[in-house]
Each structure stands twice: as C-alpha cells, then as structure tokens.
Design an enzyme around this catalytic site. Structure first.
Site, PDB file in Angstrom:
ATOM      1  N   ARG A  35       0.846  -1.180   0.000  1.00  0.00           N
ATOM      2  CA  ARG A  35       0.000   0.000   0.000  1.00  0.00           C
ATOM      3  C   ARG A  35       0.891   1.244   0.000  1.00  0.00           C
ATOM      4  NH1 ARG A  35      -5.221  -1.443   0.938  1.00  0.00           N
ATOM      5  NH2 ARG A  35      -5.618  -3.402   2.045  1.00  0.00           N
ATOM      6  N   GLY A  51      -7.355  -1.485  -6.554  1.00  0.00           N
ATOM      7  CA  GLY A  51      -8.650  -0.913  -6.224  1.00  0.00           C
ATOM      8  C   GLY A  51      -8.762   0.558  -6.582  1.00  0.00           C
ATOM      9  N   GLY A  60      -8.172   3.311  -4.919  1.00  0.00           N
ATOM     10  CA  GLY A  60      -6.994   4.121  -4.586  1.00  0.00           C
ATOM     11  C   GLY A  60      -5.868   3.906  -5.580  1.00  0.00           C
ATOM     12  N   ASP A 116     -14.342  -6.389  -2.188  1.00  0.00           N
ATOM     13  CA  ASP A 116     -15.602  -5.898  -1.622  1.00  0.00           C
ATOM     14  C   ASP A 116     -16.657  -5.592  -2.681  1.00  0.00           C
ATOM     15  OD1 ASP A 116     -14.386  -6.030   0.829  1.00  0.00           O
ATOM     16  OD2 ASP A 116     -14.003  -3.876   0.994  1.00  0.00           O
ATOM     17  N   MET A 149     -15.507  -9.397   4.985  1.00  0.00           N
ATOM     18  CA  MET A 149     -14.974  -8.165   4.419  1.00  0.00           C
ATOM     19  C   MET A 149     -16.109  -7.241   3.995  1.00  0.00           C
ATOM     20  SD  MET A 149     -13.061 -10.931   3.761  1.00  0.00           S
ATOM     21  CE  MET A 149     -13.245 -11.408   2.064  1.00  0.00           C
ATOM     22  N   ARG A 184     -15.507  -2.962   3.960  1.00  0.00           N
ATOM     23  CA  ARG A 184     -15.121  -1.745   4.698  1.00  0.00           C
ATOM     24  C   ARG A 184     -16.203  -0.673   4.586  1.00  0.00           C
ATOM     25  NH1 ARG A 184     -10.343   0.481   6.506  1.00  0.00           N
ATOM     26  NH2 ARG A 184      -9.230  -1.378   5.853  1.00  0.00           N
ATOM     27  N   GLU A 224     -17.171  -5.841   8.064  1.00  0.00           N
ATOM     28  CA  GLU A 224     -16.174  -5.187   8.910  1.00  0.00           C
ATOM     29  C   GLU A 224     -16.436  -3.699   9.127  1.00  0.00           C
ATOM     30  OE1 GLU A 224     -12.222  -4.733   7.146  1.00  0.00           O
ATOM     31  OE2 GLU A 224     -13.078  -5.263   5.209  1.00  0.00           O
ATOM     32  N   MET A 255      -8.177 -15.877   5.350  1.00  0.00           N
ATOM     33  CA  MET A 255      -8.333 -17.155   4.662  1.00  0.00           C
ATOM     34  C   MET A 255      -9.027 -16.958   3.324  1.00  0.00           C
ATOM     35  SD  MET A 255      -9.449 -19.579   7.844  1.00  0.00           S
ATOM     36  CE  MET A 255      -9.526 -21.044   6.829  1.00  0.00           C
ATOM     37  N   ARG A 270      -9.157 -14.036   1.521  1.00  0.00           N
ATOM     38  CA  ARG A 270      -8.340 -13.220   0.613  1.00  0.00           C
ATOM     39  C   ARG A 270      -7.222 -14.015  -0.035  1.00  0.00           C
ATOM     40  NH1 ARG A 270      -6.575  -7.505   2.753  1.00  0.00           N
ATOM     41  NH2 ARG A 270      -4.645  -8.674   2.936  1.00  0.00           N
TER      42      ARG A 270
END
Length: 500
Positions: free
Chosen positions: A173, A198, A200, A229, A272, A274, A328, A386, A388
């Site tokens: 990242r 993604g 970003g 996601d 997952m 966010r 999450e 697990m 991902r």
C-alpha cells in the site's frame, strides 16, 4: 452516430481525462483517451490476430469502431439513449508493433482471489495473441518501480500461478511517487503499463497517465479494477467477489454447526466490507443459515425495543440458536473508541477500522451476562485472511481471463487512461475518473436488500425513523432499474414504526 458533437472534460491538473461524444436522442459516449489525442502521425499496424490460426474461424472477431455499451439497459419508451462506454475488444489496426512492445504489470493494495490469474492472462495474451515477449513484473506495488527489482514474465514463468493465491509480484500500500514512477517507466523503455488494484490504486494510475501525457510519451496505461468488496462503481462486479462469497459459506456453515450443536448457541461471522456490504449480503442470501446480516449501509442499534439484543433473545427462544454475519465496516459509529480512530489511515488512505466482530461479540456476551435470563454460548469466526488468500474459483478464472485480454486489446489499440470491466455483461473501456469519484454501495431501499430481510426475518433496525430514497430534483427511479450501481441517492427520513 451521425451529427455528433464532441466535448472535452478536463481533469484537476488541466489535462484531458475524458472525451464526451454526444449524439442523437440523448446519446452520450464517455470515451477514453487515445495516444493519438496528444501524439500526431502515429503509425498503425495490421492486428496480428488476423494471421493467428486460432482466430481464423471466428467471424466478425474485430470490434467495430462505433460499438458502444449502454450503462443502463432497462429504460422507458421515452427515455434518452443515455450514457455509453466504448466496447472492449480487438481492433483491426493496432498502434504498437509487436517487437517494440515492452510491457509491465504491477499489483497494489490488499490481496484478492484472481490476482495471479490476471497476471498470467496478460502475459499469455500479449505473447500468444500479439507476439509480445518483453513483459516485466514490478515487484512490491507502486514503490517497486523505483525501489525493487523486476521479474521477467514469460508464459513458462506464469504457467501455473493461477492455481495459487496471492500475487507472485508482491504488493504493498502507498509508495506512490508519480515522478519517480514515470521516470522509471521512461528509463526502462516501457510503453504499456498494466495496473491491477482498487479505487486508490486507480486514482494513482490516473495521475501516472496524466504525467505520461504531459511528457508526451507513447505509453498506454491500462487499469484492471480489483476489490474483493465489489465496491467499484459502473462495472457489474469485481474479480474475486464470487470466490469470496463462495468461501464465506464455509465460515457461515461452521458458525451454524457450532451454534446449533449447543444450547443457545450464537455464531458470529465477520466478513470483508469496509464501506460496502456486498459480500455479507450475498453470502447471507446464498447460505440461508443466517438469522441477521449487518452491513455498513444499514444502521443498527443494540438496546431497546426493536434493537439487536431484543431480536437475538427472540430468535434464541424460537430456534435455540442463531447466526449473525457482520461486515467489517458495520456499526463503527457504535464502537466506544471509534472517535479516537476516526482520522487514522493506512498507507492507501483507508480509514483504520476497529474490529467490530470482536466488539459486538463482547457486547452480546455482556448483555446476556447481565440479564441472567438466558445463558448463551457464542463462537466468533473471522475468515478474512483465509478468504483473501485462496485461488480464484472457476467463474472468477474465466472472468479474470476476459478482463486481462480486454486490457491487452485496449492497450495494443492505442487506448490509454482507462479501466476495463463488464457493463451489463459486455466488457467496456471506462475512463479512470468514472470509477474513482464514488463507491458502489448496497442500496438498502432496493429489492435485493428487501430479499435479504425476507430471508433472515430480521428487523430493519432503522428506528425511530426509516429511510426512504429520494432523488434531489428528479423523479424517483423506477423499480425496473433495480441494482443500478452507485445511485446518487440522498436520504430523507420518514416516521414509520420500526419492524419488530
């Protein structure tokens, strides 16, 4: 597309980001940039596919120059033709000679099933379809352009990588230094850049494209959108999502087995999501063993009439056990320390979230511990890493292949500054800005969420007021437009008794 008028939309840096072509009957083409937009007199070459025996039997294989894909396919009789995107696929003429192509591939952000498949199919697509044999893998995300070694990628090197999870290129990242990245691209003689990541990451890709354009380089920048996601707008779905939903079933099934095997058992599974609850929603609908699904888009509360605690007590009395799935990003406003973490971010600029799964599990235990009316047995499962880390399933493998080949066809045809993905089932080239402006989220006034509520029989938790979707200055959308990505919705409140 006769009598069309072309307009140019400028990006924040003053560079061209999007070409808009308007036609009859409200037709709008949001086109992607092309190398010819800023480089004149580029030579073209016959597409090598016309000499490829594998494609000799394919009739009308090349995409027509005027082929576009509609963003909305459900319309009224008097609806304008609406927004369209350029259809992906091979063109009769390409803007790169195969021997001159020097491509690179980089993966950024978190892991996702299918990363290795995309890498493999870009390499194999370039090699087998276009005769390109110079492909570099950038090691370790964006910072790998100037801080890491590169990996020579050939069909032999990538032959079996689709059977593994993760990414053979490594990822990270942050680390985005535009000037250093473009310097590296220029110094290495790279002329095709494939960026997998993604929203970003694709924002970074847009800036890289703009700097390449400013320098007048003949370099195509193609983005392959990646988010487990499924929160990237416009496209039908993101790769890895199907695999994630399928693997989430294992965790939900384990929670269900644990819960039903003991008196007043509660299984809590954190998945997952966010900002968007698609994995939790689809996993719940697929499972049919879930009694309550909590997602970021739908607020909930714990105490009082119609709250989560009351519902848990009701389900335990009825069934003797229950399963809760929570995304999450759900309930972050309820966490006792959330205000302290609100401004903390990771290297990609994402907010650092508290572990809502552990928090809600403890709150449930504390509540029923104080009540002493019902003795509960709670099991908490967090399968995030697990899920991902596994390889993509068959459906995602096919999808990743189509994504990779679409990106290769677009770059060879001279398009740049685009991402590729399916829009209403047809692969398209979409301008960067269209997928970086906002996120795809579950619309809780849509029928899909209603189906979930019907499946779980959970309350809406929208108390004391329920939300209704309104369009500012527009008529409410027809129900036929169900599931439209990223509706520009605002919410008004209306007093309605909460569901209990």
């Amino acid at each position: 597309m006769s009598d069309q008028k072309s307009a140019k939309a400028m990006g924040p840096t003053g560079n061209l980001q999007m070409k808009v072509v308007k036609g009859d009957f409200g037709y709008v083409l949001e086109d992607v940039p092309h190398l010819c937009d800023y480089l004149s007199d580029l030579p073209t070459y016959p597409n090598p596919l016309q000499f490829n025996p594998a494609y000799s039997v394919v009739k009308y294989y090349f995409v027509n120059v005027d082929d576009t894909v509609a963003q909305k396919i459900v319309v009224h009789t008097d609806s304008p033709r609406g927004t369209h995107f350029r259809r992906a696929g091979p063109r009769q003429k390409v803007y790169f000679d195969s021997d001159e192509v020097h491509a690179c591939i980089v993966t950024c952000g978190g892991l996702c099933p299918g990363l290795n498949t995309v890498i493999r199919e870009i390499v194999c697509g370039l090699y087998h379809m276009y005769g390109v044999n110079k492909v570099l893998g950038i090691d370790g995300g964006y910072k790998g352009f100037y801080a890491r070694n590169t990996i020579d990628l050939t069909p032999k090197v990538v032959n079996d990588i689709h059977k593994r999870g993760g990414t053979i290129l490594g990822t990270s990242r942050g680390g985005h230094d535009t000037s250093k990245i473009v310097d590296s691209i220029q110094d290495r003689g790279i002329n095709q850049v494939y960026i997998i990541g993604g929203d970003g990451t694709q924002k970074g890709a847009a800036v890289i494209y703009e700097e390449i354009r400013r320098r007048g380089l003949k370099v195509s920048v193609a983005g392959i959108p990646k988010t487990i996601d499924n929160d990237i707008p416009v496209i039908d779905r993101s790769f890895g999502f199907d695999t994630a939903v399928e693997e989430a079933q294992r965790a939900i099934n384990a929670a269900h087995v644990e819960a039903e095997s003991i008196e007043n058992g509660i299984g809590v599974v954190k998945l997952m999501g966010r900002y968007s609850g698609f994995i939790a929603m689809y996993a719940t609908l697929a499972s049919r063993d879930v009694d309550c699904c909590l997602i970021p888009e739908s607020p909930f509360y714990l105490e009082g009439r119609g709250g989560l605690f009351e519902y848990i007590e009701k389900r335990l009395k009825e069934n003797g056990h229950m399963v809760i799935v929570i995304a999450e990003g759900a309930g972050q406003d309820l966490l006792s320390e959330s205000l302290q973490s609100m401004n903390q971010q990771d290297a990609s600029g994402n907010k650092l979230l508290k572990d809502v799964g552990l928090w809600i599990s403890q709150r449930i235990k504390n509540h029923f511990g104080r009540q002493q009316k019902i003795s509960i047995n709670l099991k908490y499962i967090d399968p995030t890493y697990m899920i991902r880390a596994i390889p993509s399933n068959a459906a995602d493998n096919v999808y990743c292949t189509l994504l990779a080949q679409s990106a290769v066809h677009g770059a060879m045809a001279g398009y740049t500054g685009f991402i590729c993905g399916p829009v209403n089932g047809r692969h398209s080239y979409i301008p960067f800005n269209h997928i970086t402006e906002k996120q795809n989220k579950v619309v809780i006034t849509d029928r899909m969420w209603a189906r979930l509520l019907s499946s779980t029989n959970q309350p809406s938790f929208l108390n004391p007021k329920d939300v209704i979707e309104v369009q500012e200055g527009e008529e409410p959308p027809t129900q036929l437009l169900e599931g439209e990505n990223c509706k520009d919705s605002k919410f008004a409140t209306k007093d309605i008794p909460s569901m209990t």
